[in-house]
Design a protein around this motif. Sequence first.
Motif, mmCIF file in Angstrom:
data_model
loop_
_atom_site.group_PDB
_atom_site.id
_atom_site.type_symbol
_atom_site.label_atom_id
_atom_site.label_comp_id
_atom_site.label_asym_id
_atom_site.label_seq_id
_atom_site.Cartn_x
_atom_site.Cartn_y
_atom_site.Cartn_z
ATOM 1 N N LEU A 77 0.410 7.100 -6.384
ATOM 2 C CA LEU A 77 -0.732 7.910 -6.490
ATOM 3 C C LEU A 77 -0.179 9.274 -6.103
ATOM 4 N N ASN A 78 0.702 9.582 -5.124
ATOM 5 C CA ASN A 78 1.160 11.045 -5.081
ATOM 6 C C ASN A 78 1.919 11.517 -5.974
ATOM 7 N N LYS A 79 2.697 10.682 -6.844
ATOM 8 C CA LYS A 79 3.063 11.146 -8.163
ATOM 9 C C LYS A 79 2.055 11.696 -9.193
ATOM 10 N N ILE A 80 1.029 11.130 -9.083
ATOM 11 C CA ILE A 80 0.152 11.255 -10.350
ATOM 12 C C ILE A 80 -0.824 12.668 -9.722
ATOM 13 N N THR A 81 -1.313 12.665 -8.562
ATOM 14 C CA THR A 81 -2.167 13.641 -8.008
ATOM 15 C C THR A 81 -1.542 14.986 -7.405
ATOM 16 N N LYS A 82 -0.197 14.802 -7.083
ATOM 17 C CA LYS A 82 0.597 15.983 -6.523
ATOM 18 C C LYS A 82 -0.084 16.381 -5.359
ATOM 19 N N PRO A 83 -0.458 15.970 -4.374
ATOM 20 C CA PRO A 83 -1.212 16.509 -2.987
ATOM 21 C C PRO A 83 -0.420 17.734 -2.635
ATOM 22 N N GLU A 84 -1.279 19.019 -2.177
ATOM 23 C CA GLU A 84 -0.446 19.950 -1.747
ATOM 24 C C GLU A 84 0.025 19.799 -0.385
ATOM 25 N N VAL A 85 1.121 20.204 -0.178
ATOM 26 C CA VAL A 85 1.821 19.963 0.998
ATOM 27 C C VAL A 85 1.598 21.105 1.962
ATOM 28 N N LEU A 124 1.005 -1.175 0.019
ATOM 29 C CA LEU A 124 0.050 -0.053 -0.096
ATOM 30 C C LEU A 124 1.005 1.122 -0.108
ATOM 31 N N THR A 125 2.100 1.215 0.815
ATOM 32 C CA THR A 125 2.881 2.480 0.605
ATOM 33 C C THR A 125 3.427 2.632 -0.651
ATOM 34 N N LEU A 126 3.600 1.490 -1.382
ATOM 35 C CA LEU A 126 4.238 1.647 -2.821
ATOM 36 C C LEU A 126 3.034 2.143 -3.455
ATOM 37 N N ILE A 127 1.992 1.854 -3.443
ATOM 38 C CA ILE A 127 0.869 2.309 -4.240
ATOM 39 C C ILE A 127 0.666 3.888 -4.140
#
Length: 127
Positions: A83-91, A76-79
Amino acid sequence: MFPHLNGLGIQDPTLIERYSLRQEAHKDVLKIYFKKQKGELFAKSVKFKFPRQIKNVLVDGGTHQYKEITEISRNLTLIIDELNKITKPEVKPEVDVKEKILTDLRHLEKVVASKIAEIESDLAKLK
């Protein structure tokens, strides 16, 4: 490019808009939301459940007491990394806890003072 998302059956990861992650009992629930396609009323989403890893951790070395803890699975951490690479969540910037508490306290003072003034005004009307 995204082998772990492909492993979940997601053929086109570029359509992913956002995701959410929550914990239910001994499972982590990942929900992936896709961009709304033309002609769709609602955006499509899929849900995946991952069992949490159970580990025994030494709590007290003197008495050799262990405590059972759970943690997110490695897969799940790898997934999530993908996902973070795709969605680029705001920090979100680090919030100074002391400053936040003081701000909340000042706000509470204003609310209480306002309520006291309102009650005193209502009392004055009763005379």
